[in-house]
Design a protein around this motif. Structure first.
Motif, PDB file in Angstrom:
ATOM      1  N   GLN A  83       0.822  -1.211   0.000  1.00 30.31           N
ATOM      2  CA  GLN A  83       0.000   0.000   0.000  1.00 30.31           C
ATOM      3  C   GLN A  83       0.858   1.265   0.000  1.00 30.31           C
ATOM      4  OE1 GLN A  83      -1.628  -0.911   4.115  1.00 30.31           O
ATOM      5  NE2 GLN A  83      -1.883   1.300   4.164  1.00 30.31           N
ATOM      6  N   PHE A  84       2.173   1.079   0.094  1.00 29.39           N
ATOM      7  CA  PHE A  84       3.075   2.239   0.103  1.00 29.39           C
ATOM      8  C   PHE A  84       3.773   2.374  -1.241  1.00 29.39           C
ATOM      9  CE2 PHE A  84       2.545   0.900   4.460  1.00 29.39           C
ATOM     10  CZ  PHE A  84       2.208   2.103   5.066  1.00 29.39           C
ATOM     11  N   GLU A  85       3.675   3.580  -1.809  1.00 28.70           N
ATOM     12  CA  GLU A  85       4.361   3.885  -3.056  1.00 28.70           C
ATOM     13  C   GLU A  85       5.724   4.483  -2.711  1.00 28.70           C
ATOM     14  OE1 GLU A  85       3.197   3.005  -5.923  1.00 28.70           O
ATOM     15  OE2 GLU A  85       1.241   2.385  -5.173  1.00 28.70           O
ATOM     16  N   ARG A  86       6.494   4.721  -3.733  1.00 28.99           N
ATOM     17  CA  ARG A  86       7.845   5.241  -3.522  1.00 28.99           C
ATOM     18  C   ARG A  86       7.835   6.568  -2.745  1.00 28.99           C
ATOM     19  NH1 ARG A  86      12.632   4.232  -6.458  1.00 28.99           N
ATOM     20  NH2 ARG A  86      14.256   5.572  -5.647  1.00 28.99           N
ATOM     21  N   GLY A  87       6.940   7.476  -3.143  1.00 27.92           N
ATOM     22  CA  GLY A  87       6.874   8.784  -2.477  1.00 27.92           C
ATOM     23  C   GLY A  87       6.449   8.657  -1.023  1.00 27.92           C
ATOM     24  N   ASP A  88       5.607   7.671  -0.724  1.00 25.61           N
ATOM     25  CA  ASP A  88       5.174   7.450   0.664  1.00 25.61           C
ATOM     26  C   ASP A  88       6.372   7.030   1.521  1.00 25.61           C
ATOM     27  OD1 ASP A  88       2.527   7.813  -0.239  1.00 25.61           O
ATOM     28  OD2 ASP A  88       2.380   5.685  -0.760  1.00 25.61           O
ATOM     29  N   LEU A  89       7.228   6.194   0.929  1.00 24.55           N
ATOM     30  CA  LEU A  89       8.405   5.725   1.675  1.00 24.55           C
ATOM     31  C   LEU A  89       9.318   6.908   1.981  1.00 24.55           C
ATOM     32  CD1 LEU A  89       9.224   2.450  -0.308  1.00 24.55           C
ATOM     33  CD2 LEU A  89       7.939   2.681   1.823  1.00 24.55           C
ATOM     34  N   THR A  90       9.503   7.768   0.987  1.00 21.21           N
ATOM     35  CA  THR A  90      10.359   8.945   1.198  1.00 21.21           C
ATOM     36  C   THR A  90       9.811   9.779   2.353  1.00 21.21           C
ATOM     37  OG1 THR A  90      10.799   8.949  -1.154  1.00 21.21           O
ATOM     38  CG2 THR A  90      11.365  10.967   0.024  1.00 21.21           C
ATOM     39  N   HIS A  91       8.494   9.993   2.326  1.00 23.64           N
ATOM     40  CA  HIS A  91       7.877  10.801   3.374  1.00 23.64           C
ATOM     41  C   HIS A  91       8.057  10.137   4.750  1.00 23.64           C
ATOM     42  CE1 HIS A  91       5.042  13.426   5.425  1.00 23.64           C
ATOM     43  NE2 HIS A  91       4.525  12.324   5.955  1.00 23.64           N
ATOM     44  N   LEU A  92       7.809   8.843   4.790  1.00 20.31           N
ATOM     45  CA  LEU A  92       7.904   8.122   6.066  1.00 20.31           C
ATOM     46  C   LEU A  92       9.335   8.167   6.611  1.00 20.31           C
ATOM     47  CD1 LEU A  92       6.081   6.228   7.894  1.00 20.31           C
ATOM     48  CD2 LEU A  92       7.302   4.353   6.791  1.00 20.31           C
ATOM     49  N   PHE A  93      10.304   7.969   5.733  1.00 19.70           N
ATOM     50  CA  PHE A  93      11.694   7.930   6.185  1.00 19.70           C
ATOM     51  C   PHE A  93      12.140   9.317   6.663  1.00 19.70           C
ATOM     52  CE2 PHE A  93      12.559   4.158   3.072  1.00 19.70           C
ATOM     53  CZ  PHE A  93      11.729   3.356   3.841  1.00 19.70           C
ATOM     54  N   GLN A  94      11.663  10.352   5.966  1.00 25.08           N
ATOM     55  CA  GLN A  94      12.015  11.715   6.422  1.00 25.08           C
ATOM     56  C   GLN A  94      11.417  11.978   7.804  1.00 25.08           C
ATOM     57  OE1 GLN A  94      10.537  14.033   3.151  1.00 25.08           O
ATOM     58  NE2 GLN A  94      12.514  13.997   2.059  1.00 25.08           N
ATOM     59  N   THR A  95      10.194  11.504   8.007  1.00 26.60           N
ATOM     60  CA  THR A  95       9.559  11.715   9.317  1.00 26.60           C
ATOM     61  C   THR A  95      10.317  10.949  10.399  1.00 26.60           C
ATOM     62  OG1 THR A  95       7.443  11.888   8.182  1.00 26.60           O
ATOM     63  CG2 THR A  95       7.352  11.634  10.560  1.00 26.60           C
ATOM     64  N   ALA A  96      10.704   9.715  10.085  1.00 29.54           N
ATOM     65  CA  ALA A  96      11.454   8.916  11.064  1.00 29.54           C
ATOM     66  C   ALA A  96      12.779   9.622  11.417  1.00 29.54           C
ATOM     67  CB  ALA A  96      11.714   7.523  10.511  1.00 29.54           C
ATOM     68  N   ASP A  97      13.460  10.136  10.405  1.00 27.93           N
ATOM     69  CA  ASP A  97      14.724  10.845  10.647  1.00 27.93           C
ATOM     70  C   ASP A  97      14.481  12.062  11.539  1.00 27.93           C
ATOM     71  OD1 ASP A  97      16.076   9.091   9.019  1.00 27.93           O
ATOM     72  OD2 ASP A  97      16.148  10.439   7.280  1.00 27.93           O
ATOM     73  N   ARG A  98      13.389  12.775  11.228  1.00 31.80           N
ATOM     74  CA  ARG A  98      13.080  14.008  11.978  1.00 31.80           C
ATOM     75  C   ARG A  98      12.774  13.683  13.450  1.00 31.80           C
ATOM     76  NH1 ARG A  98      13.055  18.677  13.010  1.00 31.80           N
ATOM     77  NH2 ARG A  98      11.284  19.923  13.652  1.00 31.80           N
ATOM     78  N   LEU A  99      12.019  12.620  13.670  1.00 35.78           N
ATOM     79  CA  LEU A  99      11.662  12.269  15.052  1.00 35.78           C
ATOM     80  C   LEU A  99      12.905  11.896  15.853  1.00 35.78           C
ATOM     81  CD1 LEU A  99       8.429  10.121  14.463  1.00 35.78           C
ATOM     82  CD2 LEU A  99       8.541  12.446  15.386  1.00 35.78           C
ATOM     83  N   ARG A 100      13.804  11.137  15.227  1.00 37.14           N
ATOM     84  CA  ARG A 100      14.991  10.734  16.005  1.00 37.14           C
ATOM     85  C   ARG A 100      15.922  11.916  16.226  1.00 37.14           C
ATOM     86  NH1 ARG A 100      16.934   5.696  12.559  1.00 37.14           N
ATOM     87  NH2 ARG A 100      17.857   5.077  14.517  1.00 37.14           N
ATOM     88  N   THR A 101      15.926  12.865  15.297  1.00 36.05           N
ATOM     89  CA  THR A 101      16.734  14.077  15.500  1.00 36.05           C
ATOM     90  C   THR A 101      16.152  14.884  16.662  1.00 36.05           C
ATOM     91  OG1 THR A 101      17.135  14.145  13.144  1.00 36.05           O
ATOM     92  CG2 THR A 101      17.663  16.147  14.343  1.00 36.05           C
ATOM     93  N   ILE A 102      14.830  15.012  16.665  1.00 35.68           N
ATOM     94  CA  ILE A 102      14.188  15.780  17.744  1.00 35.68           C
ATOM     95  C   ILE A 102      14.504  15.149  19.092  1.00 35.68           C
ATOM     96  CG2 ILE A 102      11.966  16.451  18.778  1.00 35.68           C
ATOM     97  CD1 ILE A 102      10.860  16.760  15.959  1.00 35.68           C
ATOM     98  N   GLU A 103      14.433  13.827  19.155  1.00 36.65           N
ATOM     99  CA  GLU A 103      14.670  13.190  20.458  1.00 36.65           C
ATOM    100  C   GLU A 103      16.062  13.519  21.016  1.00 36.65           C
ATOM    101  OE1 GLU A 103      15.456   9.042  21.253  1.00 36.65           O
ATOM    102  OE2 GLU A 103      13.699   8.991  22.544  1.00 36.65           O
ATOM    103  N   ALA A 104      17.030  13.711  20.095  1.00 37.29           N
ATOM    104  CA  ALA A 104      18.405  13.974  20.534  1.00 37.29           C
ATOM    105  C   ALA A 104      18.614  15.442  20.938  1.00 37.29           C
ATOM    106  CB  ALA A 104      19.370  13.595  19.413  1.00 37.29           C
ATOM    107  N   GLU A 105      17.650  16.320  20.637  1.00 38.45           N
ATOM    108  CA  GLU A 105      17.807  17.751  20.972  1.00 38.45           C
ATOM    109  C   GLU A 105      17.453  18.002  22.443  1.00 38.45           C
ATOM    110  OE1 GLU A 105      15.057  19.521  18.217  1.00 38.45           O
ATOM    111  OE2 GLU A 105      16.443  19.309  16.517  1.00 38.45           O
TER     112      GLU A 105
END
Ligand code: ASP
Length: 343
Positions: free
Chosen positions: A36-58
């Protein structure tokens, strides 16, 4: 809204209609299939995951994350054993401030009294905002989603493992791991999948997600008894993945894979297996080391039995512990997306 369960199942299986039943307002609602995930969905999801882990480290980041799902209640219904999937869903839910309840003893629920899937999940939806479900029945999460969509309190359902068929969030974290290790360059890679592909839902959902990339070559090494059904292979080929089968590891290793994805023999589906573990044709034996360069990634959804010996711990490509850690962030990203929250 689909009237019958069969119509819902058909819509989920249909590439063109899947999105209309599993997504709402451009966001995933139910998560039942990696397809159910297209290529663009994966990009969005991975960017969000990166952002969340960056926030946790701040500074104060962990506290900020707690606000995202504050006040939401999630139930994690695990009708089959789990360590990583269950605990990483709970960790993701708790990092985002949701309350996380685990129901892992289905014998202690009214399902054991003969309650239907429909009534059981409609009951849970009265108390919770999201249902995460693992079940031996391929159709449990599908039927739960269908039943909730027809109810007056529709809440999303995420499959955390559906029988032998699907493990979509495992596939998302596997691809996220490849994406990270290869700095976004997943296209054009050769991947070697090993094991019980006919019954291993993690490997199956992972292989399906490879169709979202271009120029992928997939070598599958498995015993003929564990081969996936033709329709599964047809979906991969229709999605542009070049597939080749082998019955030993060596020929596929000699083709120079960029990643090897090992899996466990799924003996829980056998009648009283004699002993746990696979035969040595499907084990990453020490003597194969010279065929596996340090640049080759080694993945496994875990748990492992004998197919990936601990002696590989010092191989620079071993990514299994990254997969485990990445699982928390991919699942957290999925939760924020489903609820329409921006970190
Ligand atoms: N943990 C994965 C699953 O639940 C893989 C496995 O058990 O072999 O499907």
């Amino acid at each position: 809204m689909n009237s019958s369960f069969e119509a819902f199942r058909e819509a989920v299986a249909d590439e063109r209609r899947r999105r209309s039943v599993l997504w709402r307002e451009g966001r995933p609602w139910h998560v039942l299939s990696s397809l159910q995930f297209e290529r663009g969905d994966l990009t969005h999801l991975f960017q969000t995951a990166d952002r969340l882990r960056t926030i946790e480290a701040e500074p104060n980041g962990a506290t900020r994350l707690l606000g995202l799902l504050a006040g939401r209640r999630v139930v994690n219904l695990f009708g089959q054993p789990s360590t990583r999937t269950c605990e990483s869903f709970v960790a993701a839910e708790e990092k985002l401030g949701a309350s996380a309840r685990v129901l892992s003893d289905l014998k202690a629920t009214s399902f054991s009294k003969g309650e239907s899937v429909e009534d059981g999940v409609r009951t849970l939806a009265c108390f919770y905002d999201l249902i995460v479900a693992r079940h031996p029945d391929d159709d449990f999460a599908l039927r739960a989603s269908w039943a909730l969509d027809r109810s007056e309190r529709p809440v999303p359902v995420i499959s955390a493992g559906s029988g032998r068929s699907e493990h979509p969030t495992q596939a998302l974290l596997d691809i996220y791991t490849l994406h990270h290790r290869w700095r976004g360059e997943v296209d054009g890679r050769r991947i070697h999948l090993v094991g019980d592909i006919g019954r291993n839902r993690a490997a199956r959902s992972f292989a399906h997600l490879l169709t979202r990339f271009s120029g992928i070559s997939l070598d599958i090494t498995c015993h003929p008894d564990w081969a996936p059904e033709p329709a599964f292979v047809a979906t991969l080929r229709a999605g542009g993945v070049e597939v080749a089968f082998h019955d030993r590891l060596e020929p596929a290793l000699d083709r120079g894979p960029d990643a090897i994805y090992l899996t466990r023999l799924q003996q829980e589906w056998d009648q009283a297996p004699a002993e746990l573990g696979t035969d040595e044709r499907y084990v990453l034996r020490e003597e194969l080391r010279e065929r596996i360069p340090s640049t080759c990634l080694i993945l496994h959804p875990l748990p492992r039995v004998n197919e990936l010996p601990e002696s590989w711990e010092d191989h620079p490509g071993l990514a299994i512990w990254h997969q485990v850690r990445n699982g928390v962030w991919v699942r957290a990203a999925l939760l924020t997306w489903i609820f329409g929250l921006t970190a």
